[in-house]
Design a protein around this motif. Structure first.
Motif, PDB file in Angstrom:
ATOM      1  N   SER A 138      -6.422  -5.793  28.384  1.00 12.34           N
ATOM      2  CA  SER A 138      -6.147  -6.059  26.969  1.00 12.34           C
ATOM      3  C   SER A 138      -7.065  -5.189  26.128  1.00 12.34           C
ATOM      4  N   ARG A 139      -6.762  -5.084  24.871  1.00 12.20           N
ATOM      5  CA  ARG A 139      -7.588  -4.278  23.967  1.00 12.20           C
ATOM      6  C   ARG A 139      -8.093  -5.168  22.826  1.00 12.20           C
ATOM      7  N   GLN A 140      -9.392  -5.089  22.582  1.00 13.68           N
ATOM      8  CA  GLN A 140     -10.017  -5.919  21.554  1.00 13.68           C
ATOM      9  C   GLN A 140      -9.835  -5.295  20.173  1.00 13.68           C
ATOM     10  N   TYR A 141      -9.469  -6.116  19.200  1.00 10.28           N
ATOM     11  CA  TYR A 141      -9.318  -5.662  17.826  1.00 10.28           C
ATOM     12  C   TYR A 141     -10.179  -6.534  16.912  1.00 10.28           C
ATOM     13  N   THR A 142     -10.676  -5.939  15.846  1.00 10.30           N
ATOM     14  CA  THR A 142     -11.361  -6.698  14.797  1.00 10.30           C
ATOM     15  C   THR A 142     -10.699  -6.358  13.473  1.00 10.30           C
ATOM     16  N   ALA A 143     -10.197  -7.367  12.792  1.00 17.06           N
ATOM     17  CA  ALA A 143      -9.389  -7.145  11.587  1.00 17.06           C
ATOM     18  C   ALA A 143     -10.093  -7.675  10.346  1.00 17.06           C
ATOM     19  N   PHE A 144      -9.952  -6.929   9.258  1.00 21.42           N
ATOM     20  CA  PHE A 144     -10.437  -7.336   7.939  1.00 21.42           C
ATOM     21  C   PHE A 144      -9.227  -7.271   7.005  1.00 21.42           C
ATOM     22  N   ASP A 145      -8.828  -8.422   6.491  1.00 25.76           N
ATOM     23  CA  ASP A 145      -7.599  -8.447   5.707  1.00 25.76           C
ATOM     24  C   ASP A 145      -7.867  -8.496   4.212  1.00 25.76           C
ATOM     25  N   ASN A 146      -6.813  -8.120   3.454  1.00 23.76           N
ATOM     26  CA  ASN A 146      -6.811  -8.263   1.997  1.00 23.76           C
ATOM     27  C   ASN A 146      -7.972  -7.502   1.344  1.00 23.76           C
ATOM     28  N   ILE A 147      -8.085  -6.211   1.656  1.00 24.34           N
ATOM     29  CA  ILE A 147      -9.143  -5.364   1.094  1.00 24.34           C
ATOM     30  C   ILE A 147      -8.531  -4.421   0.065  1.00 24.34           C
ATOM     31  N   GLU A 148      -9.167  -4.356  -1.094  1.00 27.23           N
ATOM     32  CA  GLU A 148      -8.659  -3.490  -2.166  1.00 27.23           C
ATOM     33  C   GLU A 148      -9.241  -2.084  -2.045  1.00 27.23           C
ATOM     34  N   ILE A 149      -8.390  -1.090  -2.251  1.00 25.35           N
ATOM     35  CA  ILE A 149      -8.839   0.305  -2.243  1.00 25.35           C
ATOM     36  C   ILE A 149      -9.421   0.651  -3.604  1.00 25.35           C
ATOM     37  N   PHE A 150     -10.651   1.131  -3.607  1.00 23.14           N
ATOM     38  CA  PHE A 150     -11.328   1.504  -4.848  1.00 23.14           C
ATOM     39  C   PHE A 150     -11.095   2.966  -5.206  1.00 23.14           C
ATOM     40  N   ASP A 151     -10.992   3.810  -4.164  1.00 27.99           N
ATOM     41  CA  ASP A 151     -10.750   5.233  -4.420  1.00 27.99           C
ATOM     42  C   ASP A 151     -10.256   5.888  -3.130  1.00 27.99           C
ATOM     43  N   VAL A 152      -9.482   6.954  -3.293  1.00 28.67           N
ATOM     44  CA  VAL A 152      -8.989   7.746  -2.162  1.00 28.67           C
ATOM     45  C   VAL A 152      -9.317   9.201  -2.434  1.00 28.67           C
ATOM     46  N   TYR A 153      -9.897   9.862  -1.467  1.00 30.11           N
ATOM     47  CA  TYR A 153     -10.241  11.277  -1.649  1.00 30.11           C
ATOM     48  C   TYR A 153      -9.720  12.079  -0.474  1.00 30.11           C
ATOM     49  N   GLY A 154      -9.140  13.216  -0.765  1.00 27.39           N
ATOM     50  CA  GLY A 154      -8.681  14.112   0.277  1.00 27.39           C
ATOM     51  C   GLY A 154      -7.181  14.221   0.359  1.00 27.39           C
ATOM     52  N   VAL A 155      -6.438  13.244  -0.228  1.00 30.63           N
ATOM     53  CA  VAL A 155      -4.976  13.273  -0.150  1.00 30.63           C
ATOM     54  C   VAL A 155      -4.416  14.433  -0.954  1.00 30.63           C
ATOM     55  N   GLN A 156      -4.860  14.546  -2.210  1.00 32.13           N
ATOM     56  CA  GLN A 156      -4.343  15.617  -3.067  1.00 32.13           C
ATOM     57  C   GLN A 156      -4.821  16.981  -2.607  1.00 32.13           C
ATOM     58  N   GLU A 157      -5.984  17.015  -1.926  1.00 26.20           N
ATOM     59  CA  GLU A 157      -6.547  18.283  -1.477  1.00 26.20           C
ATOM     60  C   GLU A 157      -5.966  18.730  -0.139  1.00 26.20           C
ATOM     61  N   ASN A 158      -5.059  17.897   0.448  1.00 25.11           N
ATOM     62  CA  ASN A 158      -4.410  18.216   1.723  1.00 25.11           C
ATOM     63  C   ASN A 158      -5.410  18.405   2.863  1.00 25.11           C
ATOM     64  N   PHE A 159      -6.477  17.585   2.847  1.00 23.40           N
ATOM     65  CA  PHE A 159      -7.443  17.641   3.933  1.00 23.40           C
ATOM     66  C   PHE A 159      -6.853  16.963   5.167  1.00 23.40           C
ATOM     67  N   GLY A 160      -7.386  17.311   6.328  1.00 23.77           N
ATOM     68  CA  GLY A 160      -6.926  16.670   7.552  1.00 23.77           C
ATOM     69  C   GLY A 160      -7.424  15.243   7.672  1.00 23.77           C
ATOM     70  N   THR A 161      -8.593  14.956   7.117  1.00 20.55           N
ATOM     71  CA  THR A 161      -9.130  13.594   7.095  1.00 20.55           C
ATOM     72  C   THR A 161      -9.288  13.153   5.652  1.00 20.55           C
ATOM     73  N   TYR A 162      -9.308  11.854   5.440  1.00 21.96           N
ATOM     74  CA  TYR A 162      -9.364  11.308   4.096  1.00 21.96           C
ATOM     75  C   TYR A 162     -10.528  10.332   3.990  1.00 21.96           C
ATOM     76  N   SER A 176       2.168  -9.192  -3.424  1.00 18.14           N
ATOM     77  CA  SER A 176       2.695 -10.544  -3.641  1.00 18.14           C
ATOM     78  C   SER A 176       2.293 -11.524  -2.553  1.00 18.14           C
ATOM     79  N   SER A 177       1.722 -11.012  -1.443  1.00 17.89           N
ATOM     80  CA  SER A 177       1.349 -11.921  -0.355  1.00 17.89           C
ATOM     81  C   SER A 177      -0.053 -11.632   0.156  1.00 17.89           C
ATOM     82  N   PRO A 178      -1.059 -11.693  -0.721  1.00 19.65           N
ATOM     83  CA  PRO A 178      -2.425 -11.369  -0.274  1.00 19.65           C
ATOM     84  C   PRO A 178      -3.001 -12.398   0.669  1.00 19.65           C
ATOM     85  N   ASN A 179      -2.449 -13.618   0.682  1.00 23.93           N
ATOM     86  CA  ASN A 179      -3.036 -14.670   1.502  1.00 23.93           C
ATOM     87  C   ASN A 179      -2.368 -14.828   2.866  1.00 23.93           C
ATOM     88  N   VAL A 180      -1.351 -14.012   3.127  1.00 20.05           N
ATOM     89  CA  VAL A 180      -0.680 -14.088   4.419  1.00 20.05           C
ATOM     90  C   VAL A 180      -1.623 -13.577   5.505  1.00 20.05           C
TER      91      VAL A 180
END
Length: 235
Positions: A159-183, A213-217
């Motif tokens: 089996s593979r172990q996972y650790t999840a953090f739910d309902n997190i808001e994105i404050f900023d995104v960098y690298g998408v508009q610049e077409n970088f390979g990583t963001y 509409s479903s942040p608590n799911v």
């Protein structure tokens, strides 16, 4: 006049002379003080002072301020004059102040602090992580989107172990508009979850977009959920 009478007369005369001298000196000092204050008032300026004792963090309003005259040579360059009093309304105190204390930049929070700390909601930390899987969402993730972050751990008994953090808001995104390979993804993490989130960093990370509409799911925990951070296994 006997010797005793002469001695009494000398003592009384000395006392009277001392009293007259004290009165004359007092009158002179009063006249000199008045003269100097009058002379200084020609160069006096109106300085803004605090009207009462105030605590750090207080946002100033008009009732918190008074104006007093100070000789120009005693005024500090950091003090606020009456002509600039309007600039103080709404400013926050950096430290406690006493009544009558001149208002200076030393006790005020800087208006120039428009950086990241000033923009964060109360009780949240900004944590920036790098990910290369934003392209899976066709680079549609934007500031304000809500996501679930899943860290993929090692294998255990097929089996593979996972650790999840739910309902997190994105404050900023960098690298998408610049077409970088990583963001770079800056996330708003509640203070109670910062330690566990930090411990999970370093493992491969997946980003799943979530409906507003479903942040608590909750899809990550099995059975009764005891914590926002829940390990789970996928066969």
């Amino acid at each position: 006049m006997t010797r005793k009478a002469k001695w009494i007369f000398a003592v009384v005369f000395s006392v009277l002379l001392s009293i007259v001298t004290v009165v004359l000196i007092h009158q002179y000092l009063q006249r000199e003080t008045s003269r100097r204050l009058e002379q200084a008032s020609g160069n006096a300026r109106n300085v803004v002072v605090f009207a009462s004792e105030l605590q750090a963090g207080k946002a100033l309003n008009a009732n918190d301020l008074l104006v007093r005259k100070y000789p120009e040579e005693l005024i500090s360059a950091q003090w606020y004059l009456e002509s600039s009093a309007g600039m103080l309304i709404g400013r926050q105190l950096r430290s406690d102040v006493q009544p009558g204390e001149p208002v200076s930049e030393r006790v005020l929070s800087s208006n120039l602090n428009n950086g990241l700390s000033a923009k964060l909601p109360n009780g949240y930390y900004a944590i920036t992580v790098e990910t290369d899987n934003l392209g899976h969402h066709n680079a549609m993730l934007k500031t304000g989107d809500v996501v679930d972050i899943v860290f993929v751990g090692g294998s255990f008994e097929q089996s593979r172990q996972y650790t999840a953090f739910d309902n997190i808001e994105i404050f900023d995104v960098y690298g998408v508009q610049e077409n970088f390979g990583t963001y770079s993804l800056t996330l708003l993490i509640e203070s109670a979850r910062v330690r566990d989130f930090t411990r999970a960093l370093g493992n491969p990370m997946l980003v799943w977009a979530r409906e507003h509409s479903s942040p608590n799911v909750d899809i990550w925990a099995k059975g009764t959920k005891q914590s926002k951070v829940a390990p789970w296994k996928v066969q």
